[in-house]
Design a protein around this motif. Structure first.
Motif, PDB file in Angstrom:
ATOM      1  N   VAL A 101      55.676 119.943  18.733  1.00 38.96           N
ATOM      2  CA  VAL A 101      54.640 120.861  18.251  1.00 38.96           C
ATOM      3  C   VAL A 101      53.307 120.132  18.169  1.00 38.96           C
ATOM      4  CG1 VAL A 101      53.890 122.371  16.377  1.00 38.96           C
ATOM      5  CG2 VAL A 101      56.337 122.157  16.899  1.00 38.96           C
ATOM      6  N   PHE A 102      52.270 120.759  18.696  1.00 37.63           N
ATOM      7  CA  PHE A 102      50.903 120.258  18.589  1.00 37.63           C
ATOM      8  C   PHE A 102      50.134 121.205  17.659  1.00 37.63           C
ATOM      9  CE2 PHE A 102      52.497 118.441  22.427  1.00 37.63           C
ATOM     10  CZ  PHE A 102      51.777 117.279  22.682  1.00 37.63           C
ATOM     11  N   LEU A 103      49.492 120.647  16.630  1.00 43.98           N
ATOM     12  CA  LEU A 103      48.777 121.466  15.648  1.00 43.98           C
ATOM     13  C   LEU A 103      47.284 121.169  15.665  1.00 43.98           C
ATOM     14  CD1 LEU A 103      51.123 121.038  12.531  1.00 43.98           C
ATOM     15  CD2 LEU A 103      51.136 122.913  14.184  1.00 43.98           C
ATOM     16  N   TYR A 104      46.471 122.209  15.704  1.00 40.30           N
ATOM     17  CA  TYR A 104      45.026 122.034  15.543  1.00 40.30           C
ATOM     18  C   TYR A 104      44.527 123.021  14.489  1.00 40.30           C
ATOM     19  CZ  TYR A 104      40.058 121.564  16.295  1.00 40.30           C
ATOM     20  OH  TYR A 104      38.722 121.333  16.087  1.00 40.30           O
ATOM     21  N   GLU A 105      44.429 122.548  13.266  1.00 38.21           N
ATOM     22  CA  GLU A 105      43.864 123.338  12.173  1.00 38.21           C
ATOM     23  C   GLU A 105      42.890 122.450  11.406  1.00 38.21           C
ATOM     24  OE1 GLU A 105      44.101 126.370  11.962  1.00 38.21           O
ATOM     25  OE2 GLU A 105      46.100 127.110  12.492  1.00 38.21           O
ATOM     26  N   GLY A 106      42.017 123.081  10.666  1.00 38.84           N
ATOM     27  CA  GLY A 106      41.034 122.345   9.877  1.00 38.84           C
ATOM     28  C   GLY A 106      39.601 122.639  10.266  1.00 38.84           C
ATOM     29  N   ASP A 107      39.394 122.984  11.515  1.00 35.59           N
ATOM     30  CA  ASP A 107      38.048 123.283  12.014  1.00 35.59           C
ATOM     31  C   ASP A 107      37.462 124.469  11.257  1.00 35.59           C
ATOM     32  OD1 ASP A 107      35.749 123.616  13.554  1.00 35.59           O
ATOM     33  OD2 ASP A 107      36.765 123.171  15.430  1.00 35.59           O
ATOM     34  N   ASN A 108      38.170 125.590  11.274  1.00 39.46           N
ATOM     35  CA  ASN A 108      37.699 126.781  10.564  1.00 39.46           C
ATOM     36  C   ASN A 108      37.841 126.643   9.053  1.00 39.46           C
ATOM     37  OD1 ASN A 108      37.013 128.297  12.912  1.00 39.46           O
ATOM     38  ND2 ASN A 108      39.173 128.700  13.242  1.00 39.46           N
ATOM     39  N   ASP A 109      38.828 125.871   8.625  1.00 43.40           N
ATOM     40  CA  ASP A 109      39.051 125.683   7.185  1.00 43.40           C
ATOM     41  C   ASP A 109      37.833 125.058   6.516  1.00 43.40           C
ATOM     42  OD1 ASP A 109      41.483 125.299   8.914  1.00 43.40           O
ATOM     43  OD2 ASP A 109      42.487 125.638   7.002  1.00 43.40           O
ATOM     44  N   ILE A 110      37.346 123.967   7.102  1.00 46.28           N
ATOM     45  CA  ILE A 110      36.166 123.296   6.549  1.00 46.28           C
ATOM     46  C   ILE A 110      34.961 124.233   6.569  1.00 46.28           C
ATOM     47  CG2 ILE A 110      34.460 121.475   6.959  1.00 46.28           C
ATOM     48  CD1 ILE A 110      36.944 120.377   5.694  1.00 46.28           C
ATOM     49  N   PHE A 111      34.788 124.953   7.665  1.00 49.92           N
ATOM     50  CA  PHE A 111      33.673 125.890   7.785  1.00 49.92           C
ATOM     51  C   PHE A 111      33.743 126.975   6.719  1.00 49.92           C
ATOM     52  CE2 PHE A 111      31.624 129.665   9.758  1.00 49.92           C
ATOM     53  CZ  PHE A 111      30.339 129.155   9.846  1.00 49.92           C
ATOM     54  N   ASN A 112      34.966 127.326   6.304  1.00 50.96           N
ATOM     55  CA  ASN A 112      35.161 128.334   5.255  1.00 50.96           C
ATOM     56  C   ASN A 112      35.272 127.713   3.868  1.00 50.96           C
ATOM     57  OD1 ASN A 112      35.625 131.290   6.355  1.00 50.96           O
ATOM     58  ND2 ASN A 112      36.474 129.897   7.883  1.00 50.96           N
ATOM     59  N   ASN A 113      34.733 126.492   3.746  1.00 50.52           N
ATOM     60  CA  ASN A 113      34.564 125.827   2.450  1.00 50.52           C
ATOM     61  C   ASN A 113      35.869 125.435   1.770  1.00 50.52           C
ATOM     62  OD1 ASN A 113      32.613 124.754   0.697  1.00 50.52           O
ATOM     63  ND2 ASN A 113      32.853 126.455  -0.734  1.00 50.52           N
ATOM     64  N   LYS A 114      36.909 125.169   2.553  1.00 49.91           N
ATOM     65  CA  LYS A 114      38.143 124.635   1.984  1.00 49.91           C
ATOM     66  C   LYS A 114      38.047 123.109   1.945  1.00 49.91           C
ATOM     67  CE  LYS A 114      41.268 128.392   3.195  1.00 49.91           C
ATOM     68  NZ  LYS A 114      42.596 128.737   3.779  1.00 49.91           N
ATOM     69  N   SER A 115      38.602 122.522   0.922  1.00 57.52           N
ATOM     70  CA  SER A 115      38.503 121.077   0.767  1.00 57.52           C
ATOM     71  C   SER A 115      39.464 120.371   1.708  1.00 57.52           C
ATOM     72  CB  SER A 115      38.821 120.678  -0.673  1.00 57.52           C
ATOM     73  OG  SER A 115      40.206 120.864  -0.950  1.00 57.52           O
ATOM     74  N   PRO A 116      39.110 119.167   2.165  1.00 58.74           N
ATOM     75  CA  PRO A 116      40.034 118.387   2.998  1.00 58.74           C
ATOM     76  C   PRO A 116      41.394 118.191   2.329  1.00 58.74           C
ATOM     77  CG  PRO A 116      37.847 117.425   3.103  1.00 58.74           C
ATOM     78  CD  PRO A 116      37.796 118.497   2.052  1.00 58.74           C
ATOM     79  N   ALA A 117      41.399 117.972   1.013  1.00 54.34           N
ATOM     80  CA  ALA A 117      42.658 117.759   0.292  1.00 54.34           C
ATOM     81  C   ALA A 117      43.559 118.993   0.394  1.00 54.34           C
ATOM     82  CB  ALA A 117      42.381 117.425  -1.166  1.00 54.34           C
TER      83      ALA A 117
END
Length: 218
Positions: A101-117
């Motif tokens: 499995v290859f996962l690419y998440e976090g790009d939109n998360d950060i843009f939507n003000n979710k914390s890295p943690a």
């Protein structure tokens, strides 16, 4: 007893509403379309690699050619965040019984003000569910990419990538694919690898990703 029954009914109602809130119809339509696309998949006994995540995965049309020795399921969809993938993990990943499995998440998360943690916590849950329900499946976590329109969030993306790498370092079955540096030149973003929207990549951008990610397919 009547009071207890009333409380139970109310709590059950809240639980159902919460699940419904997590599974909005827009996402459900996307997921069902992907299920229909791959509903005849594993008829030839080939290995299956699932690529899941946001539009940077969705628009990577060359994936089946790059990994031609396996079946490729591209279950990426526009706007996806780690929380979305967590909710629809069965439909987007687990149902295909992937060999990798290859996962690419976090790009939109950060843009939507979710914390890295928070993103890392959700990613950890995704990885654990994959390996719990599908055995010791290798998982490749693709670090967040830089982009022209989100460059003002550079520090948050770099912090996220550091945490994602730390997550991968804790599990021998999980690998981290660092694509950030390849998309920069002397500390600045390579403008020529993006489409006009400044967010999505063109063929030149995906060529860079291919160079980095192809070895993880072995």
């Amino acid at each position: 007893m009547r009071f207890r029954t009333t409380v139970f009914v109310l709590l059950a109602g809240f639980w159902v509403n919460d699940i419904s809130a997590q599974r909005p119809k827009r996402l459900l339509d996307e997921v069902q379309a992907l299920q229909a696309k791959y509903d005849t998949l594993y008829t030839n006994g080939m290995k299956t690699y699932v690529f899941a995540g946001s539009s940077s995965i969705r628009f990577w049309e060359e994936l089946p050619d790059i990994f031609s020795e396996v079946q490729v399921v591209n279950s990426g969809f526009g706007g996806s965040m780690a929380s979305d993938l967590l909710v629809y993990l069965d439909e987007l990943v687990l149902d295909y019984k992937p060999d990798k499995v290859f996962l690419y998440e976090g790009d939109n998360d950060i843009f939507n003000n979710k914390s890295p943690a928070k993103i890392v916590r959700q990613t950890r849950r995704i990885v654990r569910r994959i390996q719990k329900h599908n055995g010791p499946t290798p998982v490749v976590i693709i670090g967040a990419k830089p982009s022209l329109v989100r460059w003002h969030l550079k520090k948050k993306y770099e912090k996220l990538n550091t945490k994602l790498k730390e997550l991968c370092d804790q599990d021998a079955r999980t690998s981290y694919a660092h694509i950030w540096d390849s998309m920069l030149e002397e500390g600045a973003i390579k403008k020529e690898i993006f489409l006009e929207d400044g967010l999505h990549m063109n063929d030149e951008g995906y060529a860079l990703w291919k160079t980095i990610l192809k070895p993880f397919g072995n």
